[in-house]
Structures are given as C-alpha cells and as structure tokens.
Scaffold this motif. Structure first.
Motif, PDB file in Angstrom:
ATOM      1  N   LEU A 296      22.087  33.225  44.882  1.00 19.81           N
ATOM      2  CA  LEU A 296      22.530  32.364  45.979  1.00 19.81           C
ATOM      3  C   LEU A 296      23.535  33.106  46.831  1.00 19.81           C
ATOM      4  CD1 LEU A 296      22.858  29.626  47.473  1.00 19.81           C
ATOM      5  CD2 LEU A 296      24.661  29.086  45.815  1.00 19.81           C
ATOM      6  N   LEU A 297      23.228  33.250  48.106  1.00 16.10           N
ATOM      7  CA  LEU A 297      24.199  33.727  49.087  1.00 16.10           C
ATOM      8  C   LEU A 297      24.908  32.497  49.631  1.00 16.10           C
ATOM      9  CD1 LEU A 297      21.734  36.212  50.687  1.00 16.10           C
ATOM     10  CD2 LEU A 297      24.003  36.918  49.936  1.00 16.10           C
ATOM     11  N   GLY A 298      26.029  32.159  49.034  1.00 18.91           N
ATOM     12  CA  GLY A 298      26.682  30.917  49.417  1.00 18.91           C
ATOM     13  C   GLY A 298      27.963  30.700  48.657  1.00 18.91           C
ATOM     14  N   PRO A 299      28.572  29.528  48.818  1.00 24.77           N
ATOM     15  CA  PRO A 299      29.851  29.227  48.165  1.00 24.77           C
ATOM     16  C   PRO A 299      29.701  29.080  46.664  1.00 24.77           C
ATOM     17  CG  PRO A 299      29.001  27.279  49.280  1.00 24.77           C
ATOM     18  CD  PRO A 299      28.102  28.416  49.668  1.00 24.77           C
ATOM     19  N   ALA A 303      27.026  22.686  43.878  1.00 20.20           N
ATOM     20  CA  ALA A 303      26.124  22.330  42.783  1.00 20.20           C
ATOM     21  C   ALA A 303      25.088  23.413  42.520  1.00 20.20           C
ATOM     22  CB  ALA A 303      25.429  20.997  43.110  1.00 20.20           C
ATOM     23  N   ALA A 304      24.581  24.048  43.580  1.00 20.69           N
ATOM     24  CA  ALA A 304      23.572  25.093  43.410  1.00 20.69           C
ATOM     25  C   ALA A 304      24.143  26.277  42.653  1.00 20.69           C
ATOM     26  CB  ALA A 304      23.035  25.523  44.774  1.00 20.69           C
ATOM     27  N   THR A 309      24.892  29.696  37.566  1.00 22.65           N
ATOM     28  CA  THR A 309      25.853  30.392  36.708  1.00 22.65           C
ATOM     29  C   THR A 309      25.966  29.744  35.333  1.00 22.65           C
ATOM     30  OG1 THR A 309      27.669  29.110  37.699  1.00 22.65           O
ATOM     31  CG2 THR A 309      27.172  31.255  38.660  1.00 22.65           C
ATOM     32  N   GLU A 310      25.941  28.409  35.275  1.00 25.43           N
ATOM     33  CA  GLU A 310      26.090  27.740  33.985  1.00 25.43           C
ATOM     34  C   GLU A 310      24.864  27.918  33.094  1.00 25.43           C
ATOM     35  OE1 GLU A 310      27.113  23.697  34.768  1.00 25.43           O
ATOM     36  OE2 GLU A 310      29.128  24.195  35.518  1.00 25.43           O
ATOM     37  N   GLY A 314      20.910  33.266  37.269  1.00 22.49           N
ATOM     38  CA  GLY A 314      21.115  33.792  38.601  1.00 22.49           C
ATOM     39  C   GLY A 314      22.573  34.105  38.842  1.00 22.49           C
ATOM     40  N   GLU A 315      22.870  34.516  40.051  1.00 19.41           N
ATOM     41  CA  GLU A 315      24.235  34.867  40.426  1.00 19.41           C
ATOM     42  C   GLU A 315      24.542  34.321  41.806  1.00 19.41           C
ATOM     43  OE1 GLU A 315      25.845  38.702  39.482  1.00 19.41           O
ATOM     44  OE2 GLU A 315      24.034  39.251  38.367  1.00 19.41           O
TER      45      GLU A 315
END
Length: 393
Positions: A296-299, A303-304, A309-310, A314-315
C-alpha cells in the motif's frame, strides 16, 4: 451492491437498485432484483459539479416514482447522495442506511475539486446533517468509523462492515496462467496495479520505481490494469518515459478476474495520505483473495494498512517514496521463500472475511432498522421485511 442485492433477494427481500443513466441502458439480470435508471433514453452525463447536481436531481425524481420500500440504502457516488436518504425515509416512513464508501465533501479537495470555503462549509453541514438523520451509517473501515464519530455522527448508529473481495476471485497457479502466457511474461517477477485510476490514488512513485528497476532489475515487470480519471495522466507519463518494463492494459472482464489478478506476483494499492478515514482501497481485498501480497502506497494508520501489516501479507510505503517501493519489490523478487510465505499469509487473510459474512451483517442491520408499512416504532429482531431500495451511481 450486486453481491448484497443477490443475497438479500435469496433471503426473501424484494430489492430495487436505483442507478444513474439512460432508462434503456443494459444491465446484468439478477433474480429478484429490479434495476431502475434515472435518466432518459440516449441521455449523457454532464461532467463536473453541474453533472453531480443533475445526477442527484434525476435520482430524486426517479426515487419518488418508486413504490414504498421498508429500507433505503444510499451510497456515496455521486457525492452528497446521502442527502437524499432521510427525505426519502420520511416520505415512505422507512428505515435509512447510508453505506459510506467515500466521505464527501471532505474528499473533494483531495481529488482536486476546488470550492470556496463557504461552499465547503455548506456542503459539510448538509452531509453531516444527513448522516445524523440516518438510522445507521455503515463505514467500510475502523478509520472511517472513527472519523464519522469525530464529525458528530452518533457512535451508536455507526456500524463497520469492511468491503470484501469479488466472490469469483480465487488463487490461480502462477505456472500456466493464460494471461501471463498471452503477455509473454515468462518467469519475470510481475507487479500489478489493478483497478480504478482515481484522482485520490497517486501513482507517481510507481512510475519512478519502475524507471529505477528498469535499470537495476530489468526482469521485473509492471502491469497497470484498469481505467479512471487519472489514467490519461499516467499514459502521458508512460509515453514520455518510454518504459519498456511497464504494460498498460484495459479493464479485464469479470470472468477473467482471477486470472488477471493471479498474473502478478505482487500487487500495489495507492491512497493519498490526506484521504485517511475518507476511503479504504478495496483492491487490496481482491489481491489477497488471489493469494498475492500487496504493498500500500498510503498512510500507515488506516484500515487497509492494518489489514496488511497485522496479517503479514504486505507492507505500507509512504505515497511518494519510490526508493522504498523499489526496495520492497526487490525483497520479494529476490527472496522466493520470503515471497511464498507472504503469499500464504495473503490467502489466509482473505479467508477471514467474505461477501457472505458481510451480507449477514447487512441483513441483520436492515432487519433491525426496517419499518414496515403502517408500523409504529422500529422493531428490532423481528423477521425480515420484504423490500429494500439501494441507490448509487
């Protein structure tokens, strides 16, 4: 909406979907679901703010011609559609749910819609007043639910029901994937962005990372699959940069979705950092359902990001950090055992939530707030009513 409408119908509800567009526009038939269009034969959309106002007017006029339903569900495209729910609820004396996919008008500046401060204040007042009058507001992520509560929507009326992957998506073996064969990918490690190229989905870092890896790791391939208002700018940049490791492809047929998503080894999602709590990129669910990890390129606080991460599938990379994105891609491309573990975790995370589970949550909510004709106060826990009207673009 299609997934929910079909499941509501199978449980004995009468479902009407009200959508923008020409009244004679074709649509996929779904048993027990009526589709009503708001426009005229041969009608066309008008771009910009005027087009949004015309869309709202057309949807309202069409809604008033519908027979009474027990529940109204509004969505969030066109912007401010939530404002039609409470008046329609009063007209019919029925329950009202707003299914929030995007929070407008807060999102307008993010997608480069410029309004005066007075106009923004007026729209924000209207949006929040409408949401406060709904019987329930469905948020698609905890970050959105928290933002709605901070804005003054009663927490007791906010229900979080995350979006889900298209039920047709399932992992497809990498070897022998017909799309990989058709594109001549061979055994090249492939990264894909598949979905809407929206104005709130910044992809500059993806192109910069592709340019970097075209030199350092030319066997890494990028697929950009989809359409949207941001695609023109992306294609212009691709023409200018002349990248040989990037392919731009159109929307893929729904029947080919598993094959399309499975053609990549690693997926990308993008979200403007300013949009945290205003939207949740649903393409991540599709990538995980295909058994592929996602970046994810984002904050990092939304939630995404937490989903990735949980669950270790992905990262999260800052939206403009092309250097970090290239590093993450190479970590997957150069370490097969690490990548296999991420793929297994992606499939496990996808199994935690489905369209059926989401439908159960929606059905319970609709039954709780529905008001049958000539009813008194709402009845919670009664047998399901029989009609639901869902509106959206």
């Amino acid at each position: 909406m299609k997934d929910l409408a079909g499941r509501f119908s199978s449980r004995g509800w009468r479902v009407t979907v009200l959508a923008q567009g020409a009244v004679d526009a074709p649509h996929e038939a779904l048993a027990g679901v009526a589709v009503v269009r708001s426009g005229e034969p041969g009608g066309r959309r008008v771009p910009g703010g005027l087009g949004y106002l015309m869309a709202l007017g057309g949807l309202w006029r069409a809604a008033k011609r519908l027979p009474r339903h027990d529940v109204v569900v509004t969505m969030t495209d066109p912007p401010m559609l939530a404002s039609l729910g409470p008046p329609l609820g009063r007209r019919w004396g029925c329950g009202v749910i707003n299914w929030s996919h995007d929070l407008y008008p807060d999102l307008l500046p993010v997608i480069d819609v410029k309004l005066t401060d007075a106009a923004m204040a007026s729209l924000r007042w209207l949006a929040l007043a409408s949401l406060r009058r709904c019987d329930a507001v469905v948020a698609i992520g905890d970050c959105m639910a928290a933002r709605l509560a901070r804005d003054g929507v009663p927490a007791s009326r906010i229900v979080t029901i995350p979006n889900w992957a298209d039920p047709v998506v399932a992992p497809v073996p990498w070897s022998g994937n017909p799309m990989r064969d058709a594109l001549g990918l061979g055994d090249r490690f492939t990264v894909a962005y598949s979905g809407n190229f929206g104005l709130a989905h910044p992809l500059d870092a993806v192109l910069e990372a592709a340019a970097d890896l075209a030199v350092r790791a030319p066997d890494v391939m990028f697929l950009l699959i989809g359409e949207g208002r941001g695609l023109k700018r992306i294609k212009s940049a691709l023409d200018r940069m002349a990248l040989r490791n990037v392919l731009a492809l159109p929307w893929q047929p729904a029947a080919n979705l598993s094959v399309s998503l499975g053609a990549a080894d690693l997926h990308l999602a993008a979200m403007d950092a300013r949009a945290e709590g205003m939207l949740v990129p649903s393409k991540i669910a599709g990538a995980l359902a295909a058994g592929r990890p996602c970046v994810l390129l984002g904050p990092a606080g939304g939630a995404a990001a937490k989903l990735l991460t949980e669950n270790g599938c992905g990262e999260v990379v800052a939206p403009g950090d092309a250097t970090r994105l290239a590093t993450v891609i190479l970590a997957h491309a150069n370490d097969p055992s690490f990548h296999r573990a991420a793929r297994a975790k992606a499939a496990a995370a996808a199994a935690l939530w489905s369209a059926d589970q989401a439908a159960d949550a929606f059905l319970a909510l609709a039954a709780a707030i529905a008001r049958p004709a000539r009813s008194g106060p709402r009845l919670v826990g009664r047998p399901p009513p029989r009609s639901l009207a869902a509106g959206g673009d």
